[in-house]
Design a protein around this motif. Sequence first.
Motif: not given
Length: 183
Positions: A105, A108-109, A115-121, A182
């Motif tokens: 978590a 990736s952030e 794009l933290p949610s994209f990279s964590f996904t 973004r």
Amino acid sequence: MYGTTSSIYISFAADHMLDSGGVAGVPVAATPAVVFVVYGVFGLVGLLAGRVRAMIGLPRLLRLLMMAGALSVALVAFAPGSWLGLIPSAGLQGVQVMMTSAVLAFWSERLFPLLPSFSFTAALLAMAGGSILGPAIAGVVADAYGAGTMFLGAATLPAATALLLRDRHAVEQPLRGALMARP
């Protein structure tokens, strides 16, 4: 390696300990529950992942987590029917899974701050691939060569990762030019 090793552990360790006769003082059928209670209690250490990273650095933390995963799985092969196998095995696996999840978590952030949610996904998808392939291959190996051999083979994966991991692999600076803006 994280997804592969942890999913092999979750899929096979408790059953192997059960099939090995469980542990003294506990009804044999309760063995899997004991494994996952220990796993969960020790997993609370994952709450300290950020502090540990700050103290020892990300590369060292990753190496330690991979070695914890390797030792956890190897203990299932060497001492599946004892408290000296169950507690450290389930405990190390709980620590490794929860701390590695936290590392994914915050790492990736840091790599992709916009794009933290994209990279964590993306990290979770890579983990999911290992979580699917690991148990499938492990099941074939266990059927052909036995559970002990399968667990030892699975333990070599995170151990090799820990040995091969170099500081340059654990970058904590944003990656230049890699999905930084973004849409």
